[in-house]
Design an enzyme around this catalytic site. Structure first.
Site, PDB file in Angstrom:
ATOM      1  CD  GLU A   1     -15.013  -3.983  10.750  1.00 53.80           C
ATOM      2  OE1 GLU A   1     -16.011  -4.107  11.480  1.00 53.80           O
ATOM      3  OE2 GLU A   1     -14.118  -4.842  10.678  1.00 53.80           O
TER       4      GLU A   1
ATOM      5  CB  SER B   1       5.646  16.874  -3.643  1.00 58.49           C
ATOM      6  OG  SER B   1       4.336  16.723  -3.135  1.00 58.49           O
ATOM      7  N   GLY B   2       3.955  19.718  -3.956  1.00 62.77           N
ATOM      8  CA  GLY B   2       2.788  20.230  -4.661  1.00 62.77           C
ATOM      9  C   GLY B   2       1.583  19.327  -4.430  1.00 62.77           C
ATOM     10  N   GLY B   3       1.804  18.149  -3.861  1.00 64.43           N
ATOM     11  CA  GLY B   3       0.705  17.237  -3.523  1.00 64.43           C
ATOM     12  C   GLY B   3      -0.030  17.738  -2.283  1.00 64.43           C
ATOM     13  CB  VAL B   4      -3.354  16.798  -0.877  1.00 66.67           C
ATOM     14  CG1 VAL B   4      -4.226  17.257   0.273  1.00 66.67           C
ATOM     15  CG2 VAL B   4      -4.092  16.925  -2.183  1.00 66.67           C
ATOM     16  CG  ASP B   5      -0.694  13.704   1.802  1.00 65.46           C
ATOM     17  OD1 ASP B   5      -1.880  14.072   1.856  1.00 65.46           O
ATOM     18  OD2 ASP B   5      -0.351  12.564   1.459  1.00 65.46           O
ATOM     19  CB  SER B   6       4.239  18.032   0.925  1.00 66.90           C
ATOM     20  OG  SER B   6       3.932  18.368  -0.396  1.00 66.90           O
TER      21      SER B   6
ATOM     22  CG  HIS C   1     -15.960  -7.912   9.954  1.00 64.66           C
ATOM     23  ND1 HIS C   1     -14.748  -7.568  10.516  1.00 64.66           N
ATOM     24  CD2 HIS C   1     -15.911  -9.250   9.746  1.00 64.66           C
ATOM     25  CE1 HIS C   1     -13.988  -8.644  10.629  1.00 64.66           C
ATOM     26  NE2 HIS C   1     -14.674  -9.682  10.160  1.00 64.66           N
TER      27      HIS C   1
ATOM     28  CE  LYS D   1      -4.430  12.425  -0.348  1.00 67.72           C
ATOM     29  NZ  LYS D   1      -2.971  12.294  -0.460  1.00 67.72           N
TER      30      LYS D   1
ATOM     31  N   GLY E   1      -9.165 -10.779  13.000  1.00 68.80           N
ATOM     32  CA  GLY E   1      -7.833 -11.288  12.672  1.00 68.80           C
ATOM     33  C   GLY E   1      -7.971 -12.711  12.188  1.00 68.80           C
TER      34      GLY E   1
ATOM     35  CB  CYS F   1     -14.369 -10.799  13.590  1.00 71.99           C
ATOM     36  SG  CYS F   1     -14.245 -12.304  12.631  1.00 71.99           S
ATOM     37  CE1 TYR F   2      -7.945 -14.923  17.406  1.00 71.65           C
ATOM     38  CE2 TYR F   2      -7.254 -12.714  18.049  1.00 71.65           C
ATOM     39  CZ  TYR F   2      -7.097 -14.098  18.121  1.00 71.65           C
ATOM     40  OH  TYR F   2      -6.120 -14.632  18.901  1.00 71.65           O
TER      41      TYR F   2
END
Ligand code: XMP
Length: 525
Positions: free
Chosen positions: A176, A228-233, A174, A381, A55, A82-83
């Protein structure tokens, strides 16, 4: 049996999502929470370990985010980054000071304690150092009692410290970020060896458990989801369908601005002939969208019109289900939750204005529950994609490149007409097909055909033509914030050009856009 869980406490670090990604790569479930999460709540969650993020603050600044010293007394392993490492030092009785030399970027870190569990199997060069990513102005000047220094750098005497008996670990760098060569290993060591996680969080068990939970929560009530046709929905629909079958109503609004065959592909999967049990409602609203877009040339106005029209159409369908539906569902994923309010207020911020794609006033009027069902809200995702595959959604759909909500409207420069939509759909289809055939689509972030509003003179056969120019665009990007034009093999571009000119009426010129972002954007509008 309770699921293994790591908690990440956020102190304003820009890499919090990366930490979560790395933990999940160990097949261990983790959640990001604000640093204000109460000790009682933490105990209730019973995590296997806690990670404190970095942070921008300084621990001695009166207003800086802090934590209770009790956090380090819970007997739960803690890793401070870190912080977070400075906070651990400070809260456990050590000293933090402004570093005489700030360190930024790649830094050689010398390992002092090879037997440290956190640093187990970390590969070093001959000088016993490994490259880590630093970004700090304060440092741990004095370690707390009971701790030992396990690594240092030229300018930072405590690059890592630990109290292994209390299972408290801290790193100034870090782990990560990819620039820390052995960072993933260190995080894995913490999660698996220090915390003792088994790493049994699999997407198949996620799907199973979520389906069970959805069944329990929803009971015999009905749910409405905007598809919507998108991956998530799409994945959200698949999960809900497996859980509650025909109690799920999916409304798919075809705005006529999708890629070639896309509407039919969605219908093939979720419609009556598809493999999912649900009520599929397709609204063919092409005419309505085209009509509203007549004469509109400004990109933002076009976006606004589409953004307004969607909830209206969806709302009309929702009215038809008044009295029957209790819940709205949506395909929110974890980055949306974290970005819109640190995982705590994200859902609240959204649901005030918009629930499952409808304005909150309408949701109330319809008597739907004000909290939407979001079965994917804890997934990244790539995890959503893996769940999609588990549920039997075709690979091509699950791994589809991102497609903007306003669809081809932002790929047709100037006014949108059905004629232009058809041109861009055909040209785009050809370009994608040729890239795929040549294997040149691998590694591309986004690739498509767009339509300029340029007319130019050409010659075809013995005739003069005056046609439109198609723009091909293919970019390499990791975050969609910056992008570079991809080097598409010349023969692929040539074949694509030939096919577009021969197969798509009205086009007499094909251009390849080599603009990077910035100064360009990925889309043309
Ligand atoms: P730009 O063109 O801004 O695109 O470089 C960055 C990413 O965002 C997508 N994009 C949109 N997505 N609504 C969306 O849902 C929009 O209005 C919109 N405009 C751009 C674009 O496809 C790319 O992935």
């Amino acid at each position: 049996m309770q699921q293994e869980r790591i908690i990440i406490l956020d102190f304003g670090g820009q890499y919090k999502q990366l930490i979560a990604r790395r933990v999940r790569e160990c097949n261990v479930y983790c959640e990001i929470h604000p640093h204000t999460l109460k000790i009682e709540k933490i105990k209730e969650m019973n995590p296997m370990g806690i990670i404190l993020t970095g942070g921008p603050a300084s621990v001695y600044d009166g207003k800086s985010p802090t934590c209770s010293p009790e956090l380090f007394e819970l007997g739960i392993p803690v890793l401070g980054i870190c912080y977070g490492s400075q906070l651990m030092a400070y809260r456990c009785g050590g000293q933090v000071k402004t570093a005489p030399v700030s360190e930024y970027g790649r830094t050689e870190v010398y390992i002092d304690e090879k037997s440290s569990l956190l640093l187990k199997d970390v590969e070093c060069d001959r000088k016993a150092s490994t490259v880590c990513w630093m970004s700090h102005t304060d440092y741990i000047a004095e370690i707390p009692e009971g701790f030992s220094v396990t690594a240092h750098t030229e300018h930072c005497p405590v690059a890592a410290m630990e109290n292994s008996a209390r299972r408290l670990y801290a790193v100034q760098f870090h782990p990560e970020v990819v620039h820390t060569q052995e960072g993933t290993k260190m995080l894995r060591n913490f999660v698996m060896d220090v915390c003792g996680c088994k790493g049994d969080w699999e997407m198949s068990s996620f799907a199973e458990r979520t389906i069970e939970e959805l069944r329990k929560k929803i009971g015999d009530r009905h749910v409405l989801l905007g598809l919507s046709g998108g991956v998530d929905s799409t994945v959200a629909a698949a999960l809900l369908s497996r859980a509650i079958g025909s109690q799920l109503h999916c409304v798919f609004v075809d705005h006529g601005l999708m890629r070639k065959n896309e509407g039919d592909e969605v219908e093939a999967i979720f419609g009556p002939e598809g493999s999912f049990d649900l009520h599929f409602i397709r609204v063919n609203a092409q005419e309505r969208f085209y009509r509203r877009l007549i004469g509109q040339t400004d990109p933002e106005t076009k976006r606004k019109i589409i953004g307004e029209e969607f909830p209206r159409i969806f709302g009309t369908e929702a009215w038809k289900l008044k009295g029957k539906v209790r819940y709205l569902a949506q395909g929110t994923i974890y980055p949306d939750v974290v970005e819109s309010g640190d995982g705590k207020t994200g859902d609240v911020i959204k649901s005030h204005h918009n629930v499952g794609g409808l304005p909150i006033e309408l949701v109330r009027e319809l008597g739907f529950d004000e909290t939407p069902i979001e079965p994917l809200r804890m997934l990244f995702k790539d995890e959503v994609r893996r769940v999609g595959l588990e549920l039997g959604i075709p690979r091509e759909l699950v791994y589809r490149q991102p497609f903007p909500g306003p669809g081809l409207a932002v790929r047709i420069v100037g006014e949108i007409t059905p004629y232009k939509v058809q041109i861009v759909q055909e040209a785009d289809y050809i370009f994608r097909e040729e890239l795929h055939k040549a294997g040149a689509d691998k590694g591309l972030g986004q690739y498509f055909a767009a339509l300029s509003n340029m007319h130019s003179v050409g010659v075809m056969g013995d005739h003069r033509t005056y046609g439109l120019a198609v723009v091909l665009r293919a970019v390499i990007t990791s975050d969609f914030m910056t992008a570079e034009a991809a080097e598409i093999p010349w023969n692929v571009l040539q074949t694509t050009m030939n096919r577009i000119i021969n197969e798509v009426d009205g086009v007499n010129r094909v251009l390849y856009d080599i603009t990077s972002k910035p100064p360009g954007t990925i889309e043309l509008e």
